[in-house]
Design a protein around this motif. Structure first.
Motif, PDB file in Angstrom:
ATOM      1  N   GLN A  13       0.849  -1.186   0.000  1.00 34.64           N
ATOM      2  CA  GLN A  13       0.000   0.000   0.000  1.00 34.64           C
ATOM      3  C   GLN A  13       0.887   1.239   0.000  1.00 34.64           C
ATOM      4  O   GLN A  13       2.001   1.218   0.506  1.00 34.64           O
ATOM      5  CB  GLN A  13      -0.894  -0.011   1.244  1.00 34.64           C
ATOM      6  N   TRP A  14       0.368   2.300  -0.585  1.00 40.43           N
ATOM      7  CA  TRP A  14       1.084   3.572  -0.617  1.00 40.43           C
ATOM      8  C   TRP A  14       0.243   4.640   0.072  1.00 40.43           C
ATOM      9  O   TRP A  14      -0.985   4.694  -0.120  1.00 40.43           O
ATOM     10  CB  TRP A  14       1.391   3.993  -2.053  1.00 40.43           C
ATOM     11  N   TYR A  15       0.926   5.454   0.864  1.00 37.65           N
ATOM     12  CA  TYR A  15       0.284   6.533   1.606  1.00 37.65           C
ATOM     13  C   TYR A  15       1.057   7.827   1.380  1.00 37.65           C
ATOM     14  O   TYR A  15       2.275   7.818   1.161  1.00 37.65           O
ATOM     15  CB  TYR A  15       0.265   6.225   3.106  1.00 37.65           C
ATOM     16  N   LYS A  16       0.331   8.943   1.476  1.00 37.57           N
ATOM     17  CA  LYS A  16       0.953  10.267   1.399  1.00 37.57           C
ATOM     18  C   LYS A  16       0.652  10.999   2.698  1.00 37.57           C
ATOM     19  O   LYS A  16      -0.489  10.983   3.176  1.00 37.57           O
ATOM     20  CB  LYS A  16       0.404  11.060   0.214  1.00 37.57           C
ATOM     21  N   GLN A  17       1.674  11.627   3.243  1.00 40.29           N
ATOM     22  CA  GLN A  17       1.506  12.399   4.472  1.00 40.29           C
ATOM     23  C   GLN A  17       2.027  13.811   4.238  1.00 40.29           C
ATOM     24  O   GLN A  17       3.213  14.020   3.976  1.00 40.29           O
ATOM     25  CB  GLN A  17       2.256  11.741   5.634  1.00 40.29           C
ATOM     26  N   LYS A  38      -1.474  -7.963  -7.002  1.00 41.05           N
ATOM     27  CA  LYS A  38      -1.008  -9.000  -7.924  1.00 41.05           C
ATOM     28  C   LYS A  38       0.444  -8.778  -8.338  1.00 41.05           C
ATOM     29  O   LYS A  38       0.897  -7.638  -8.502  1.00 41.05           O
ATOM     30  CB  LYS A  38      -1.881  -9.008  -9.172  1.00 41.05           C
ATOM     31  N   SER A  39       1.136  -9.860  -8.552  1.00 45.05           N
ATOM     32  CA  SER A  39       2.500  -9.831  -9.042  1.00 45.05           C
ATOM     33  C   SER A  39       2.554  -9.086 -10.375  1.00 45.05           C
ATOM     34  O   SER A  39       1.753  -9.367 -11.269  1.00 45.05           O
ATOM     35  CB  SER A  39       2.995 -11.266  -9.215  1.00 45.05           C
ATOM     36  N   GLY A  40       3.461  -8.095 -10.490  1.00 48.17           N
ATOM     37  CA  GLY A  40       3.619  -7.351 -11.730  1.00 48.17           C
ATOM     38  C   GLY A  40       2.548  -6.301 -11.977  1.00 48.17           C
ATOM     39  O   GLY A  40       2.521  -5.688 -13.043  1.00 48.17           O
ATOM     40  N   GLU A  41       1.704  -6.070 -11.007  1.00 49.97           N
ATOM     41  CA  GLU A  41       0.577  -5.142 -11.198  1.00 49.97           C
ATOM     42  C   GLU A  41       1.058  -3.707 -11.404  1.00 49.97           C
ATOM     43  O   GLU A  41       2.020  -3.274 -10.774  1.00 49.97           O
ATOM     44  CB  GLU A  41      -0.356  -5.212  -9.989  1.00 49.97           C
ATOM     45  N   VAL A  42       0.393  -2.987 -12.292  1.00 50.57           N
ATOM     46  CA  VAL A  42       0.640  -1.575 -12.525  1.00 50.57           C
ATOM     47  C   VAL A  42      -0.706  -0.852 -12.449  1.00 50.57           C
ATOM     48  O   VAL A  42      -1.673  -1.275 -13.085  1.00 50.57           O
ATOM     49  CB  VAL A  42       1.278  -1.313 -13.905  1.00 50.57           C
ATOM     50  N   LYS A  43      -0.735   0.215 -11.653  1.00 50.65           N
ATOM     51  CA  LYS A  43      -1.955   1.015 -11.548  1.00 50.65           C
ATOM     52  C   LYS A  43      -1.603   2.483 -11.720  1.00 50.65           C
ATOM     53  O   LYS A  43      -0.525   2.923 -11.308  1.00 50.65           O
ATOM     54  CB  LYS A  43      -2.634   0.799 -10.198  1.00 50.65           C
ATOM     55  N   LYS A  44      -2.537   3.214 -12.324  1.00 53.47           N
ATOM     56  CA  LYS A  44      -2.321   4.642 -12.540  1.00 53.47           C
ATOM     57  C   LYS A  44      -3.434   5.448 -11.899  1.00 53.47           C
ATOM     58  O   LYS A  44      -4.610   5.066 -11.938  1.00 53.47           O
ATOM     59  CB  LYS A  44      -2.231   4.947 -14.038  1.00 53.47           C
ATOM     60  N   GLN A  45      -3.041   6.581 -11.326  1.00 55.58           N
ATOM     61  CA  GLN A  45      -3.988   7.565 -10.816  1.00 55.58           C
ATOM     62  C   GLN A  45      -3.514   8.906 -11.352  1.00 55.58           C
ATOM     63  O   GLN A  45      -2.597   9.507 -10.807  1.00 55.58           O
ATOM     64  CB  GLN A  45      -3.992   7.608  -9.285  1.00 55.58           C
ATOM     65  N   LYS A  46      -4.114   9.358 -12.421  1.00 54.14           N
ATOM     66  CA  LYS A  46      -3.741  10.627 -13.051  1.00 54.14           C
ATOM     67  C   LYS A  46      -2.230  10.636 -13.308  1.00 54.14           C
ATOM     68  O   LYS A  46      -1.736   9.878 -14.127  1.00 54.14           O
ATOM     69  CB  LYS A  46      -4.187  11.797 -12.178  1.00 54.14           C
ATOM     70  N   THR A  72       1.908   6.712 -11.073  1.00 59.24           N
ATOM     71  CA  THR A  72       1.957   5.338 -11.560  1.00 59.24           C
ATOM     72  C   THR A  72       2.595   4.472 -10.489  1.00 59.24           C
ATOM     73  O   THR A  72       3.689   4.779 -10.002  1.00 59.24           O
ATOM     74  CB  THR A  72       2.769   5.222 -12.854  1.00 59.24           C
ATOM     75  N   PHE A  73       1.911   3.400 -10.126  1.00 59.92           N
ATOM     76  CA  PHE A  73       2.362   2.490  -9.086  1.00 59.92           C
ATOM     77  C   PHE A  73       2.658   1.129  -9.716  1.00 59.92           C
ATOM     78  O   PHE A  73       1.891   0.650 -10.541  1.00 59.92           O
ATOM     79  CB  PHE A  73       1.284   2.314  -8.014  1.00 59.92           C
ATOM     80  N   GLN A  74       3.770   0.514  -9.276  1.00 60.32           N
ATOM     81  CA  GLN A  74       4.119  -0.814  -9.781  1.00 60.32           C
ATOM     82  C   GLN A  74       4.425  -1.747  -8.625  1.00 60.32           C
ATOM     83  O   GLN A  74       5.007  -1.331  -7.617  1.00 60.32           O
ATOM     84  CB  GLN A  74       5.347  -0.730 -10.699  1.00 60.32           C
ATOM     85  N   PHE A  75       4.066  -3.017  -8.807  1.00 63.42           N
ATOM     86  CA  PHE A  75       4.387  -4.060  -7.842  1.00 63.42           C
ATOM     87  C   PHE A  75       5.253  -5.085  -8.562  1.00 63.42           C
ATOM     88  O   PHE A  75       4.904  -5.533  -9.652  1.00 63.42           O
ATOM     89  CB  PHE A  75       3.099  -4.711  -7.342  1.00 63.42           C
ATOM     90  N   GLY A  76       6.381  -5.446  -7.983  1.00 62.76           N
ATOM     91  CA  GLY A  76       7.325  -6.328  -8.644  1.00 62.76           C
ATOM     92  C   GLY A  76       6.809  -7.743  -8.833  1.00 62.76           C
ATOM     93  O   GLY A  76       5.871  -8.178  -8.155  1.00 62.76           O
ATOM     94  N   GLU A  77       7.451  -8.445  -9.757  1.00 59.50           N
ATOM     95  CA  GLU A  77       7.035  -9.807 -10.077  1.00 59.50           C
ATOM     96  C   GLU A  77       7.141 -10.735  -8.861  1.00 59.50           C
ATOM     97  O   GLU A  77       6.325 -11.642  -8.679  1.00 59.50           O
ATOM     98  CB  GLU A  77       7.890 -10.359 -11.224  1.00 59.50           C
ATOM     99  N   ALA A  78       8.158 -10.503  -8.029  1.00 56.30           N
ATOM    100  CA  ALA A  78       8.357 -11.348  -6.859  1.00 56.30           C
ATOM    101  C   ALA A  78       7.567 -10.877  -5.642  1.00 56.30           C
ATOM    102  O   ALA A  78       7.654 -11.475  -4.567  1.00 56.30           O
ATOM    103  CB  ALA A  78       9.846 -11.396  -6.500  1.00 56.30           C
ATOM    104  N   HIS A 123       5.813   6.491  -9.223  1.00 59.11           N
ATOM    105  CA  HIS A 123       6.359   7.480 -10.136  1.00 59.11           C
ATOM    106  C   HIS A 123       5.339   8.589 -10.327  1.00 59.11           C
ATOM    107  O   HIS A 123       4.168   8.314 -10.605  1.00 59.11           O
ATOM    108  CB  HIS A 123       6.684   6.821 -11.487  1.00 59.11           C
ATOM    109  N   ILE A 124       5.782   9.831 -10.151  1.00 62.82           N
ATOM    110  CA  ILE A 124       4.928  10.983 -10.398  1.00 62.82           C
ATOM    111  C   ILE A 124       5.461  11.716 -11.620  1.00 62.82           C
ATOM    112  O   ILE A 124       6.642  12.117 -11.654  1.00 62.82           O
ATOM    113  CB  ILE A 124       4.870  11.939  -9.191  1.00 62.82           C
TER     114      ILE A 124
END
Lengths: 112, 113
Positions: B33-37, B51-59, B62-68, B75-76
């Motif tokens: 999980q990612w949080y901003k403070q 999920k392994s390898g998942e990529v999600k974007k919010q405007k 960009t968030f990535q989760f590694g294969e392992a 990334h902003i």
């Protein structure tokens, strides 16, 4: 709909004293977790409660205890306060504890 | 015990530049999980990756989760002054009910306008 509410917002205590911090989760959320955040660090897990039972405990001494009430609100108690207990104490709630948490604004505890 | 390392500790960028923070766990995670403070504020949930390898974007994020399922990145693109704050990753380990979150130390982002 109210968010996670914590009280008090600020607290100053003397070494050796006891403190109780309170948290009301978002309505409908049954999972409450407590975190300690020391300045400049990430939050550290203290406890998780779900359906009024302790479901997880972090690496904190027995001076730290907590409980969850039938309305899902929660209290964190710290006995025999030490200077190192000075921190922001955060309460977080979640529907079931397995998705992103909503944090309260925290209680800033200063031990002198 | 489980450790979550986050780098860099601090980054100061010009408005419009890109920003990336990286997170590495010593153990395989059930999710991250990612949080901003914001300064003086409390952590605000941004996203959860499962999920392994998942990529999600919010405007612009960009968030990535590694294969392992042991590392992640945020990334902003084209930072704005409103992006200022500390970004935390939190590795989740399953407990009987819910997750125990282990937070990284955070990356402080400052944006010069």
């Amino acid at each position: 709909d109210a968010g996670v509410t914590q009280s008090p917002t600020h607290l100053i205590k003397t070494r050796g004293q006891h403190v109780t911090l309170r948290c009301s989760p978002i309505s409908g959320h049954k999972s409450v977790s407590w975190y300690q955040q020391v300045l400049g660090q990430g939050p550290q897990f203290i406890f998780q409660y779900y359906e009024k039972e302790e479901r997880g405990r972090g690496n904190f001494p027995d001076r730290f205890s907590a409980r969850q009430f039938p309305n899902y609100s929660s209290e964190l108690n710290v006995n025999a306060l030490l200077l190192g207990d000075s921190a922001l104490y955060l309460c977080a709630s979640s529907l079931s504890g397995d998705y992103g948490y909503t944090f309260g604004s925290g209680t800033r505890l200063t031990v002198v | 015990g489980q450790q979550v390392m986050q780098i860099p500790q601090y980054q100061h960028v010009q408005e419009g530049e890109d920003f990336t923070t990286y997170c590495n766990s010593s153990t395989t995670l059930s999710n991250i999980q990612w949080y901003k403070q914001r300064p003086g504020g409390h952590p605000v949930f941004l996203i959860q990756l499962v999920k392994s390898g998942e990529v999600k974007k919010q405007k612009r994020l960009t968030f990535q989760f590694g294969e392992a399922k042991k590392n992640s990145s945020l990334h902003i693109t084209a930072t704005q002054t409103t992006d200022v704050g500390t970004y935390f990753c939190a590795g989740a380990r399953s407990m009987e009910y819910g997750n125990k979150l282990v937070f990284g130390a955070g990356t402080i982002l400052r944006v010069k306008s």
